[in-house]
Each structure stands twice: as structure tokens, then as C-alpha cells.
Write an enzyme that holds these catalytic residues in place. Structure first.
Site, mmCIF file in Angstrom:
data_model
loop_
_atom_site.group_PDB
_atom_site.id
_atom_site.type_symbol
_atom_site.label_atom_id
_atom_site.label_comp_id
_atom_site.label_asym_id
_atom_site.label_seq_id
_atom_site.Cartn_x
_atom_site.Cartn_y
_atom_site.Cartn_z
ATOM 1 N N ASN A 62 26.892 30.803 -43.448
ATOM 2 C CA ASN A 62 25.989 31.420 -42.487
ATOM 3 C C ASN A 62 26.334 32.913 -42.617
ATOM 4 O OD1 ASN A 62 25.539 29.397 -40.335
ATOM 5 N ND2 ASN A 62 27.579 28.810 -40.900
ATOM 6 N N GLU A 63 25.233 33.492 -43.225
ATOM 7 C CA GLU A 63 25.195 34.989 -43.621
ATOM 8 C C GLU A 63 24.987 35.923 -42.678
ATOM 9 O OE1 GLU A 63 26.564 35.741 -46.554
ATOM 10 O OE2 GLU A 63 25.854 34.320 -48.093
ATOM 11 N N PRO A 64 25.145 37.095 -42.740
ATOM 12 C CA PRO A 64 24.921 38.156 -41.706
ATOM 13 C C PRO A 64 23.596 37.995 -41.268
ATOM 14 C CG PRO A 64 26.171 39.155 -43.664
ATOM 15 C CD PRO A 64 25.855 37.807 -44.059
#
Length: 639
Positions: free
Chosen positions: A162-164
Site C-alpha cells: 500500500n504505497e503513498p
């Protein structure tokens, strides 16, 4: 009272944090919690549902669970697992797949039912992924939900993948990986270009449904993002900050990963301190930098308004503290890294006697010597010390394949020009080309290719050392066996590595040893090499008197620099010496422009070194000391 003190000390921390002395102790603690859950569920005739993570962080947890299974009879027959994520696309039998990772580190060594193992499928068609992700969520629900979710944290703040920008209610889905995440994974794939751009990951909303969430992090590389996740504001730019909203989360850290939390980094802001010399020095330098003032201009109000009133009372008046710290900083600066002959050395970082010292510069890779301490290297030689350089590894994994072909082509052309008939070399060259055309990411090179790559780096190292002024008999190539695996994952260290190091040390009997102390290199070679040197010196100390007079200095530069308060010897460089150092680095042509393993710093190595050396000099100037062009910094290690 103890509870109140702890609350005060951790008042900047927005979620529970437990800090262990080292990753091993932390991993054992987490493994025990997982064991306790499994055994509790067994007594209740229920399934234990685990959310599992991959990467370096949980490896020791899995190793401890395997030990518990083998030695204590812990059964996993009642365990159901769901892994966080998988690269996409990815074949399950690929070396980089999380299926391979989980099998090698856990599943192949325990009695879990394979039907109870769930890992996102990296072989699906794009069209099939949305339905697959919904089904993954349904299976978690049908299993009763996650009892424990194990997490690591990426340097972007991602949990899972879950990236920025990820939403706090997101579910399992296909995502695009952040560039920094791909750079961090580059070592496993033989370069960033081979790292998949996408991945399938559980969502933050999925993770939040777990009844217990444990996020683990080790080493100083994770410290900046841990500070943001624990003390920062909740933000989609740092997805791990969403964990502050959970009532069931705990961060499990080692001391290095926790080192930037306020209670460890600037403890005077949250608690009463024991003001020893080291903490006083750190605090005064911090205060000067925080206020943008030279040390000698700090006032009593400055101390009182920034959590340092106790220091002012205990060791004041503050001007005396300022003068003491200023003098200590001044005494770290020396143009004589081997000691100044016939001088009072009571306030100098190095001894005056003997005037001409025997020094060994240990270089983990063939270019660390000139990148990190090239100016000091040249200065030691210019000042007539008996300097040796020892290249601990061949560095043969960090050369581009096309450089190999270029050098072999030169060899063939040269042989023909000299009237020879290099038919065997031509056949070898053809075999190399055929191998490279079908080579997989991270595939081990043939012995012949490894040899050529090693010779390329050896020739560059010789050129660099000669430029610094060394004779060939003072240039040593150790080729420590632990490194010679041909892969980024190296062999275990053995007594042979230590004994080879002892042999060289015994031959030279140095009064000074310089060793790489920047342990953030991508493959961990620096810390392995440092520990080999340390073990060799410790063993020799038991029988050899000369070791008692041997000082061990750590240098940095390629991957990080010492904090100003840590520096014990600062060697100033003139503009001309900066240029000489740069030309020594330029001898390493295979590492110029674009290194095979650049880490997460886009700058060339010479530029990193130049910038860091100038930043060190600027840090001293900001504190009110002399303004030099550049400085190389060293810390003495007491063994």
C-alpha cells in the site's frame, strides 16, 4: 510514578512501541506471541489465522517458529495463512517470488496443510485480478478473519504494498509500485529495471480488520520512516500512519530502527537526563543547529527554552559549556591523520609517536578506500607513513556485462595485433555472449565472466592506489571467500575469512587500521567485512603485543556520513586535495556514470563523496569553527 514517567517520555508517540536491544530478541518475542496464539487455538479446537509478511524483517521470526516446530513440537496443522502481497507478474517458482520466499523460510520446514496457505497469485491475467482479489477477501472472512497480522514497513511508509496515496479503507487489489520501493528491491532482481512495476496487495482496510497488528522494523535505514509513522500526522503520503487509528496495533523495533524517536534522539525534550559528556556534546550541537547559531553564541535562554535547563543547572554556566564543546570540536580537526610528529598530542585525535606509522586501509569493495577516505589516504602517503591498502572482496558482482565483452574483445584484438592466434579466447568470448543473451535477472555468472569482472575491478583498484602514491607491494587483494558466491546473497563467514585477515595484519603489524563503518550498503558487505577485521584483531590481541598499540578508525562516505557529534577525527581537505581525491575515484571507470548497485542515491559515487565531505565541513562552519573546503570524518572504534 513509573507509568507517568513512561507516558511523559513517549508523549510524542501516537501508538504503542516496544523497543528491543536487537532484531533477534525482538523476533523471538514476536514468534512466542504467534506460538501462544496457535496453542490457545489448538486447545479450543479452532484455526489460528495468520497474516504473514515477506522481506528481510520477518526472516528471524520464521526461523524461530521453525525451531519451535522442530525442537518443541509446535504444530501448524491448525494454522491458516494469508500473505500480504506478491509481485505482478510473477511465476511462483521464480527466485524472487513470495511463494519461493515463504517456502524457503517457513512452509517447507513445518507441518502446515498446504491447502491452508494463501499467497496472491502473480500469474493471473489482468482481467481476472479484480474477481480474484474479492475472492481473497472472502476467504479471509470465511476463515474467521485474521487473528494476527505481521507487517514490515517500506521506506515510503508502505505496509504490504500500500504505497503513498492508498486509501485507509482499501481492499485487496492490484497496485503500482513506488520508484523507491522498486529501487529497494533491485538487489533481489539484479537491477531496478527487472523489478515488476505492479503487485497484488491486501489493502489497508483488510489489514485493519485483524484482531492484532504487529509491525516490525530493524536497522537505522528504517529509522526516518518509523519516526514519521509513530510521531507524524496521519497522512496518505505515509500509509503506515493510518495504523495510529487502530486500537490493536503495536510496533516492535530494535534500537536502531527506534533511534530517531524523540525519546532516543533528543531525550532532553521528554525526560530528565544523565548529562554525560557524549549526551552533552550531542545536545549542544543539536541546539546550535536547531537555532541556527554558532556554539559560542548560545545563551541561557536558549538552553531553558529547549529542554536543556537541567544541563545549564548541572554543568553551567552555559558559556562554560559552550566553550568546552567548542574546544572539543576544535580538537577533532587535524591535518595529520597519522599524528603530528614532535607535537603535543594530548589534544589531538592521533598519537605523535611513532612519527612514521604503519597503516592498513581495509576497503570492502575495490573503490571504498578512495570514495570514503581518498583525501586522507593521499595525506597519509604524502606525510611518509607506511601505508598499505587491502581490498577485502573482488567486487565482481558490480560490473556490467557489456564491460566484460569490451575487455575480452580488447584482449582478442591485442593478441591478434601481437601475432598470436587467440582461438580459445574467441570461443570463450562466443560462449559469454550466448550466456548473456539468455541470462535471467540475478542469475549467477559463469566462472569465466566472474573472473573478468574481478580483473576489471582489480585493475581499477591498482590504478587508484598507485594514483594515491602506493607501491604495488603495498596493495593487497584478499578475495575473502565469503564474497565469492557470484550472487548478491553471499556465503556465510568462516574462519578462513578471519585467518586471511589475521595473516595480513600480522605481516604488517599496523599502528593504525582504517575500516569502513558505513553499514548501509545495499548487500551488507561493509558490516560483514568490518566484523571480520574486528574478530581478527580480537584474536591477535590474545597473543600479539603490537595489537595493544593498534587503533581502529572507522570511515564513511559511500552510503552515509557520521553525525557531527560522533566525529572524533576530521581531516580538512583543500580544493586541490578534493580534486586529487576525485581523480582517484575516477580510476574506477566501471563504477562511473551508472553503478550496477547504486542504492537509492542517484548521484555518482564521486559526487556523493564530494557532497558529503563538503557538508561535513559546512556543519563545522555552522557551529562557528573554521570554514574548510571539505572534510573527511572518522570515529575510533575501541575493541
Amino acid at each position: 510514578m513509573a507509568r507517568l514517567n513512561l507516558l511523559e517520555e513517549t508523549r510524542f508517540e501516537k501508538l504503542p512501541v516496544t523497543v528491543f536491544n536487537n532484531p533477534k530478541a525482538a523476533s523471538v518475542s514476536v514468534a512466542k506471541r504467534i506460538r501462544d496464539l496457535i496453542e490457545k487455538k489448538q486447545l479450543q479446537n479452532e484455526k489460528a489465522v495468520l497474516g504473514l509478511a515477506t522481506g528481510a524483517t520477518p526472516v528471524s521470526v520464521y526461523a524461530e517458529l521453525v525451531r519451535m516446530h522442530r525442537e518443541e513440537g509446535l504444530s501448524f496443522r491448525n494454522v491458516v495463512t494469508f500473505n500480504l502481497d506478491e509481485y505482478y507478474p510473477m511465476q511462483p517458482d521464480a527466485a524472487q517470488s513470495y511463494v519461493t520466499f515463504m517456502n524457503e523460510n517457513l512452509f517447507d520446514h513445518i507441518d502446515i496443510e498446504r491447502s491452508n496457505v494463501h499467497i496472491p497469485d502473480g500469474t493471473l491475467s489482468l482481467e481476472a485480478i479484480p474477481a480474484y482479489c474479492l475472492d481473497y477477501e472472502r476467504k479471509i472472512t470465511e476463515a474467521g478473519g485474521l487473528d494476527i497480522q505481521i507487517l514490515g514497513i517500506g521506506r515510503t511508509g508502505h505496509i504490504g504494498f500500500n504505497e503513498p496515496g492508498s486509501a485507509p479503507n482499501s481492499g485487496t487489489r492490484l497496485v503500482t509500485l513506488d520508484d523507491l520501493t522498486r529501487r529497494d528491491a533491485a538487489r533481489d532482481f539484479g537491477g531496478k529495471s527487472n523489478v515488476p512495476v505492479k503487485a497484488i496487495t491486501m489493502g489497508i482496510g483488510t489489514i485493519f480488520k485483524a484482531r492484532e497488528i504487529i509491525l516490525m522494523a530493524w536497522n537505522k535505514k528504517k529509522a526516518p520512516i518509523i519516526k514519521k509513522a509513530v510521531e507524524g500526522e496521519i497522512s496518505g503520503e505515509v500509509p503506515a500512519t493510518y495504523l495510529q487509528l487502530s486500537d490493536h496495533v503495536e510496533f516492535i523495533l530494535d534500537q536502531d530502527a527506534a533511534s530517531m524517536l524523540t525519546r532516543f534522539d533528543t531525550p532532553w525534550l521528554v525526560k530528565d537526563c544523565i548529562w554525560d559528556e557524549r549526551l552533552t556534546r550531542k545536545a549542544v550541537i543539536w541546539l546550535a543547529n536547531h537555532l541556527g547559531k554558532p556554539v559560542l553564541k548560545l545563551t541561557e535562554d536558549d538552553y531553558n527554552n529547549n529542554g536543556m535547563a537541567q544541563l545549564a543547572v548541572d554543568r553551567g554556566p552555559v558559556y562554560n559549556i559552550n566553550i568546552d564543546i567548542f574546544n572539543k570540536l576544535q580538537h577533532t580537526i587535524t591535518g595529520w591523520p597519522g599524528g603530528k610528529p614532535n607535537a603535543d598530542d594530548s589534544q589531538r585525535p592521533e598519537r605523535a609517536i611513532p612519527a612514521r606509522k604503519r597503516s592498513i586501509i581495509f576497503s570492502p569493495h575495490p573503490d571504498d578506500d578512495v570514495i570514503s577516505m581518498g583525501g586522507t589516504f593521499i595525506r597519509l602517503v604524502d606525510q611518509q607513513h607506511d601505508v598499505h591498502v587491502a581490498y577485502q572482496t573482488s567486487g565482481n558482482t558490480a560490473v556490467w556485462d557489456d564491460d566484460v565483452l569490451r575487455f575480452v574483445e580488447f584482449n582478442i584484438d591485442f593478441s591478434e595485433k601481437m601475432g598470436h592466434h587467440p582461438e580459445g579466447l574467441k570461443a570463450l568470448y562466443q560462449n559469454m555472449r550466448e550466456f548473456m543473451e539468455t541470462k535471467h535477472p540475478n542469475q549467477v555468472d559463469t566462472p569465466e565472466i566472474q573472473t573478468v569482472k574481478g580483473l576489471i575491478r582489480k585493475g581499477e583498484a591498482i590504478a587508484g592506489a598507485r594514483y594515491c602514491g602506493l607501491q604495488d607491494d603495498h596493495i593487497h587483494f584478499m578475495a575473502l571467500p565469503f564474497y565469492e558466491s557470484g550472487k548478491s546473497q553471499k556465503n556465510p563467514v568462516t574462519d578462513q575469512d578471519v585467518e586471511l585477515t589475521m595473516e595480513l595484519l600480522q605481516k604488517v603489524k599496523p599502528q593504525q587500521v582504517f575500516a569502513a563503518g558505513d553499514f548501509e550498503d545495499p548487500h551488507g558487505t561493509h558490516i560483514v567485512c568490518f566484523n571480520i577485521i574486528l574478530e581478527a584483531l580480537r584474536r591477535l590481541r590474545e597473543t600479539e603485543d603490537w595489537v595493544k598499540d593498534c587503533w581502529l578508525w572507522m570511515y564513511r562516505g559511500a552510503w552515509q556520513e557520521f553525525e557531527t557529534h560522533e566525529i572524533e577525527m576530521a581531516v580538512p581537505l583543500s580544493p586541490q586535495e578534493v580534486e586529487r581525491k576525485k581523480f582517484a575515484i575516477f580510476k574506477h571507470q566501471s563504477q562511473k556514470d551508472r553503478a550496477v548497485f547504486p542504492g537509492d542515491d542517484a548521484r555518482e559515487f564521486w559526487k556523493r563523496a564530494e557532497d558529503r565531505n563538503r557538508e561535513t565541513a559546512q556543519a563545522y562552519d555552522n557551529l562557528g569553527l573554521a570554514d574548510y573546503e571539505a572534510m573527511e570524518a572518522f570515529v575510533r572504534y575501541h575493541f
